[in-house]
Design a protein around this motif. Structure first.
Motif, short mmCIF file in Angstrom:
data_model
loop_
_atom_site.label_atom_id
_atom_site.label_comp_id
_atom_site.label_asym_id
_atom_site.label_seq_id
_atom_site.Cartn_x
_atom_site.Cartn_y
_atom_site.Cartn_z
N MET A 93 0.80 -1.19 0.00
CA MET A 93 0.00 0.00 0.00
C MET A 93 0.85 1.25 0.00
SD MET A 93 -2.78 -1.59 2.49
CE MET A 93 -2.33 -3.23 2.82
N GLN A 94 1.82 1.32 0.91
CA GLN A 94 2.67 2.49 0.77
C GLN A 94 3.77 2.20 -0.21
OE1 GLN A 94 3.43 0.82 3.99
NE2 GLN A 94 3.28 2.45 5.47
N ILE A 95 4.41 3.30 -0.59
CA ILE A 95 5.54 3.20 -1.49
C ILE A 95 6.71 3.82 -0.77
CG2 ILE A 95 6.43 4.09 -3.62
CD1 ILE A 95 3.91 3.57 -4.87
N ALA A 97 4.82 -3.81 -10.05
CA ALA A 97 5.35 -4.41 -8.80
C ALA A 97 4.46 -3.95 -7.65
CB ALA A 97 6.80 -3.98 -8.56
N HIS A 98 4.16 -2.67 -7.66
CA HIS A 98 3.29 -2.10 -6.62
C HIS A 98 1.84 -2.57 -6.79
CE1 HIS A 98 0.68 1.47 -5.43
NE2 HIS A 98 1.06 0.96 -4.29
N PHE A 99 1.38 -2.64 -8.05
CA PHE A 99 0.02 -3.12 -8.30
C PHE A 99 -0.13 -4.55 -7.78
CE2 PHE A 99 -3.59 -1.54 -10.92
CZ PHE A 99 -4.47 -2.57 -10.67
N MET A 100 0.93 -5.34 -8.01
CA MET A 100 0.93 -6.73 -7.55
C MET A 100 0.76 -6.81 -6.03
SD MET A 100 0.89 -9.70 -8.51
CE MET A 100 0.23 -10.57 -7.09
N GLU A 101 1.46 -5.92 -5.35
CA GLU A 101 1.35 -5.87 -3.89
C GLU A 101 -0.11 -5.65 -3.48
OE1 GLU A 101 1.11 -2.62 -0.96
OE2 GLU A 101 3.04 -2.29 -1.93
N HIS A 102 -0.81 -4.74 -4.16
CA HIS A 102 -2.23 -4.52 -3.86
C HIS A 102 -3.06 -5.77 -4.13
CE1 HIS A 102 -3.03 -0.02 -3.37
NE2 HIS A 102 -1.71 -0.14 -3.37
N MET A 103 -2.74 -6.44 -5.25
CA MET A 103 -3.56 -7.60 -5.64
C MET A 103 -3.44 -8.76 -4.64
SD MET A 103 -5.29 -6.45 -7.95
CE MET A 103 -6.27 -7.95 -8.10
N GLU A 150 -5.93 6.70 -7.64
CA GLU A 150 -6.16 7.67 -6.56
C GLU A 150 -4.94 7.78 -5.64
OE1 GLU A 150 -8.47 9.90 -6.43
OE2 GLU A 150 -9.27 9.04 -8.28
N GLU A 151 -4.27 6.64 -5.42
CA GLU A 151 -3.04 6.70 -4.62
C GLU A 151 -2.00 7.57 -5.33
OE1 GLU A 151 -1.38 2.85 -3.70
OE2 GLU A 151 0.27 3.71 -2.53
N LYS A 152 -1.94 7.41 -6.65
CA LYS A 152 -1.01 8.22 -7.45
C LYS A 152 -1.38 9.70 -7.38
CE LYS A 152 0.80 8.42 -12.24
NZ LYS A 152 2.22 8.66 -11.96
N VAL A 161 -11.41 6.34 -4.18
CA VAL A 161 -10.45 6.94 -3.25
C VAL A 161 -9.38 5.91 -2.90
CG1 VAL A 161 -12.29 8.34 -2.21
CG2 VAL A 161 -11.64 6.19 -1.14
N TYR A 162 -8.29 6.40 -2.30
CA TYR A 162 -7.24 5.50 -1.81
C TYR A 162 -7.50 5.17 -0.34
CZ TYR A 162 -2.60 3.98 -0.28
OH TYR A 162 -1.56 3.29 0.29
N THR A 163 -7.48 6.17 0.53
CA THR A 163 -7.76 5.91 1.95
C THR A 163 -8.77 6.89 2.50
OG1 THR A 163 -5.85 7.28 2.43
CG2 THR A 163 -5.57 4.90 2.72
ZN ZN Z 1 -0.28 1.27 -2.73
#
Ligand code: ZN
Length: 929
Positions: free
Chosen positions: A1-3, A77-83, A164-166, A800-802
């Motif tokens: 979720m975070q980067i 890589a980040h999208f994968m983490e969300h999935m 939205e995170e972006k 939204v993200y959070t």
């Molecule tokens: Zn994220």
């Protein structure tokens, strides 16, 4: 979720230097950790630890990050983490998060993950007292390792969340970074692999593309499982062998290239500006090959760098205390960069037209160190501090939190950093410190401050663009400094006693023990009350705070600026010591003492290790009875504050925050943002007078102490330093100001910023029925609302993200509450998402939350309560908070029954009462295009 790591993280760990002998062996891993590698290459680290008890933390570390992405995979890589949170073999769709929440794990706070250039790390803290939860925890780790479903429908739903995170990351910093990153990172792969990825790809990539990334890189030879907690190590090892042995490496296996940023030897320069940038900043970054931290020599080199940084930092701090400081902020240090590099970085933030003066002043100190080195007394102090910190860590050895162990093993696996354990580290420090001399520090200076591999970076508001120097000008400034006539640093140290006048001890006149709460209350001869709670949560920690009533409420608007800023008085030192001397005097002491003056009270916040408690209390006495006035330093603070707020109106986030706060405070002068005129109203003499006035009478003050307290030792110290504080018979009460938000239903739009980006804050405010039970009900309402918003705005609508829900309660002058819904989103979605939020609010009022949300709330509240009550921090806040509000200290006794009384119906009633919408303010920040 975070980067992680997408900004230039400046406060890096301090690693260094290639002195390691070629044949030197890496330090062995701490023998208290069980480690092994399965035949498929999967690594594990297991450690038994009971801090906290009945808890375990699982981490899955992957040597996989955005740097491995192909051009078509940028952001995946980040999208994968969300999935990994949106469907795995054993936990389809949203079941993983759902299951964990029901077990009392908080999404975001406990359950989380991050993706950086080189790694992706998943974290899962769990209760360890239920075998079924433990088993499922391991199953989740196994699923994350290789069994993500990657369902196309779920991928499509998640696109919105990540966009939205972006969006949240957009703004001046991001726009400038995209300009200077290629220069700073030598046009390397790192410059084009920011983990958040590109908008085009996030919107349109195909399922096969992310599947390919997953199957190529999520594989056992790049993975490790770290388990630390209250578990049986043998049993855990058996389980891991059984569960992870069948993980497969991809075929054909792609090489995991270790990318680095090449050092070119070249110098470069870039100036970037942005209309929303608020500061003028110059940075000189000298890049170096990073250092290993694997052997004893590496470790010693790291200690040397640590000493270098602490001595240089102290010199810059001293420089700031002159009347006309050459800059707003400035400093230099050696730290990590990125891609296998570290750097010596000097930075300065200045006023318009102040760059030459500021940068030269920062560079002059570097030149002074280059020419004359450090002094023997500076080095002795730096060593003493270093050793004292290590001794403290060693004393807490058996109380070390599981998370600290995890961090060591993460660094060991991901970065090959040694993790020999605190005993071995302490031995190395004790051995190395006496051997490190000024000549060795001189070598560090020589090695790091060079004329090659240097990036000079200027950042400024758009309007100051014309005044920015070109490269030749800046390098000429640096050269000019090298030609200056300089004197060596003069280390001024005072040997006086801290206090000009020794205190006359008072007496403890009454002592009451409360066996039930484990607290002792003392009444002192000067009318001070002291509440002490000895605990064994930590071996080496005592926390304390005090309050008495009054604060800035007692001063009229004309005096308000001096009153509110009278807390700068302690920044001038105390007793016989000015700030610089005081810092040196306290070398090696582990303590913190900070006086405060709030709106309705004043007091002290502090803490110390037991052996330094006396010095901490002496410092309390000094700050309260022997404050100092320093006109030069005062001027410095005012000058720098003025420069710092000059462009406050350019940053959309700050403008929004200021507008909301001023509006909620009915534009009362005490709630409006700082201005140059307000800073001019601060009068040093008046501020000093008010500070003295606020602490002139100790009667009625309440002190709370929590931690490793030995009553026999503490009592005489209290008589000496606290019972001796001056007092009068009368106690002054705070004045009731009644600064409340406007009533009714109000909508207010604020237009600022150029990005397609909106921020929403919905305020519900009003009178509150102040009881412990009602506070818990409001908390339950806030949490269930948060669940609803997360499910609706994020999971269902992908808007939204959070989303967040926050609640606040105050008791005086009359009980009030506020409940706030907040989120960031696209401007065109504002109305739709507010409507969805209010629809969820209405459902809470008409039906109450679904039972599953109530169950999740109760589980997480119970679980976080269990660990919180075993910390000093919790007890200090609980005791001092309840004492200040005159609330009973027995409130915790009914925690279980109060929690039981939370039901769908009770939340429904609470929602009807506090979300009626009678007083509702809708704030929206929108771009001004
Ligand atoms: Zn994220």
């Amino acid at each position: 979720m975070q980067i992680k790591n997408i900004y230039l993280a400046v406060a890096g760990t301090l690693l260094l230097a290639g002195h390691a002998l070629a044949q030197e062996k890496p330090l062995p891993l701490d023998t208290a950790v069980r480690t092994g590698k399965l035949p498929n290459g999967f690594t594990y680290y297991i450690r038994h630890n009971e801090e906290p008890k009945n808890r375990v933390v699982f981490y899955l570390a992957n040597k996989v990050g955005s740097i491995l992405e192909t051009d078509e995979q940028r952001g995946l890589a980040h999208f994968m983490e969300h999935m990994s949170f949106n469907g795995t073999k054993h936990f389809p769709k949203n079941e993983l998060v759902n299951y964990l929440q029901k077990s009392g794990v908080r999404f975001g706070a406990d359950l989380n993950a991050y993706t950086s250039f080189d790694e992706t790390v998943y974290q899962l803290p769990l209760p360890a007292d239920k075998p079924e939860i433990l088993q499922n925890g391991i199953q989740i780790m196994r699923d994350w390792a290789q069994e993500a479903t990657l369902d196309p429908a779920e991928i499509d739903k998640e696109r919105g969340v990540i966009l939205e995170e972006k969006r949240l990351g957009k703004g001046a910093q991001e726009r400038m970074r995209s300009q200077y990153f290629p220069t700073l990172l030598n046009q390397s792969r790192y410059a084009s692999r920011l983990p958040i990825g590109t908008e085009d790809i996030l919107k349109s990539f195909k399922t096969e593309t992310i599947r390919e990334f997953y199957h190529t890189w999520y594989r056992p030879d790049l993975q490790a499982l770290i388990v630390v907690g209250d578990i049986d190590v043998n049993q855990m090892e058996q389980t891991i062998k059984a569960k992870f042995g069948d993980l497969k490496n991809s075929a054909p296996e792609k090489e995991r290239v270790k990318y680095t940023i090449p050092l070119t030897g070249q110098n470069n320069f870039q100036a970037v500006t942005d209309p929303e940038m608020t500061a003028i900043v110059a940075q000189v970054i000298i890049k170096h090959k990073g250092n290993d931290l694997s052997t004893a020599s590496d470790y010693r080199a790291a200690i040397t760098i640590g000493l270098f940084n602490s001595m240089l930092g102290a010199r810059y701090a001293e420089l700031l205390r002159q009347a006309e400081p050459p800059y707003i902020q400035g400093g230099a240090y050696i730290g990590d960069l990125l891609g296998g590099l570290n750097n010596f970085s000097a930075s300065v933030s200045v006023k318009p037209q102040g760059m030459e003066k500021g940068l030269k002043a920062v560079w002059l100190e570097i030149e002074r160190v280059k020419r004359f080195g450090f002094t023997a007394t500076e080095l002795a102090r730096a060593k003493q501090s270093y050793l004292s910190r290590m001794e403290s860590s060693l004393k807490e050895k058996n109380k070390t939190n599981s998370d600290s162990y995890v961090n060591e093993y993460l660094a060991y696996f991901l970065k090959d950093e040694a993790a020999p354990g605190i005993d071995a580290e302490y031995e190395m420090v004790k051995l190395a410190l006496p051997q490190i001399d000024l000549a060795e520090l001189g070598k560090v200076t020589q090695a790091y401050i060079r004329d090659d591999n240097r990036t000079i970076l200027l950042m400024a508001p758009e309007k100051d663009k014309a005044g920015l120097p070109v490269e030749a000008t800046v390098t000429a400034w640096l050269k000019a400094v090298e030609a200056e006539v300089l004197k060596p640093y003069n280390d001024q140290v005072s040997t006086l006693a801290l206090l000009a006048k020794a205190p006359t001890p008072g007496k403890i006149i009454k002592e009451v023990k409360d066996e039930h709460l484990g607290i002792t209350t003392l009444i002192l001869s000067n009318g001070v009350k002291v509440v002490l709670k000895p605990t064994d949560f930590k071996n080496n920690e005592i926390l304390f705070s005090s309050f008495s009533t009054g604060g800035t409420s007692l001063y009229n608007d004309a005096d308000y600026q001096s009153a509110a800023n009278s807390t700068i008085i302690p920044a001038f030192g105390a007793g016989n010591y000015n700030t610089t001397e005081l810092g040196k005097f306290l070398t090696g002491k582990q303590l913190a003492v900070q006086p405060y003056i709030g709106e309705r009270s004043q007091g002290i916040n502090g803490g110390a290790i037991p052996q330094d408690l006396e010095m901490a209390l002496q410092l309390v006495y000094a700050y309260l009875t022997e404050p100092r006035k320093d006109a030069n330093q005062f001027q410095s603070i005012i000058q720098r504050s003025k420069a710092a707020i000059a462009n406050r109106g350019s940053d959309p986030g700050t403008v929004f925050k200021d507008s909301v706060s001023a509006f909620l405070g009915n534009y009362n002068i005490r709630r409006t943002p700082p201005t140059l005129a307000k800073l001019d109203q601060i009068n040093l003499d008046r501020a000093y007078q008010i500070y003295q006035e606020r602490f002139a009478n100790a009667a009625g003050t309440v002190y709370t102490f929590v931690g490793a307290i030995d009553m026999k030792i503490v009592k005489p110290l209290l008589e000496k330093y606290i019972a001796s504080l001056p007092s009068k018979s009368s106690v002054q009460q705070a004045k009731d100001l009644f600064i409340y938000p406007p009533k009714g239903r109000i909508a207010k739009n604020i237009y600022k910023g150029t990005e397609q980006k909106a921020t929403v804050q919905l305020y519900f405010t009003g009178e509150f029925t102040y009881t412990a039970k009602q506070k818990l009900q409001l908390d339950a309402l806030k949490e269930t609302l948060q669940f609803r918003l997360l499910e609706r705005l994020r999971e269902d609508e992908g808007g939204v993200y959070t989303p967040g829900a926050y609640a606040g309660v105050s008791k005086v002058p009359s009980p009030r509450y506020n409940l706030v819904i907040t989120f960031g989103c696209a401007p065109q979605n504002v109305d739709k998402l507010i409507a969805s939020s209010l629809d969820e609010v209405n459902k809470l009022k008409s039906q109450g939350p679904p039972q599953v949300n109530v169950d999740k709330y109760k589980a997480e509240k119970q679980r976080s309560h269990e660990t919180a009550v075993k910390t000093n921090k919790f007890w200090l806040a609980y005791l001092s908070g309840n004492l200040q509000n005159n609330d009973p200290l027995t409130g915790l006794d009914s925690f279980d029954t109060d929690l039981q009384s939370v039901t769908t119906d009770s939340i429904k009633l609470t929602a009807q009462k506090y979300l009626s919408g009678k007083n509702y303010i809708r704030f929206v920040l929108l771009p001004n295009l």
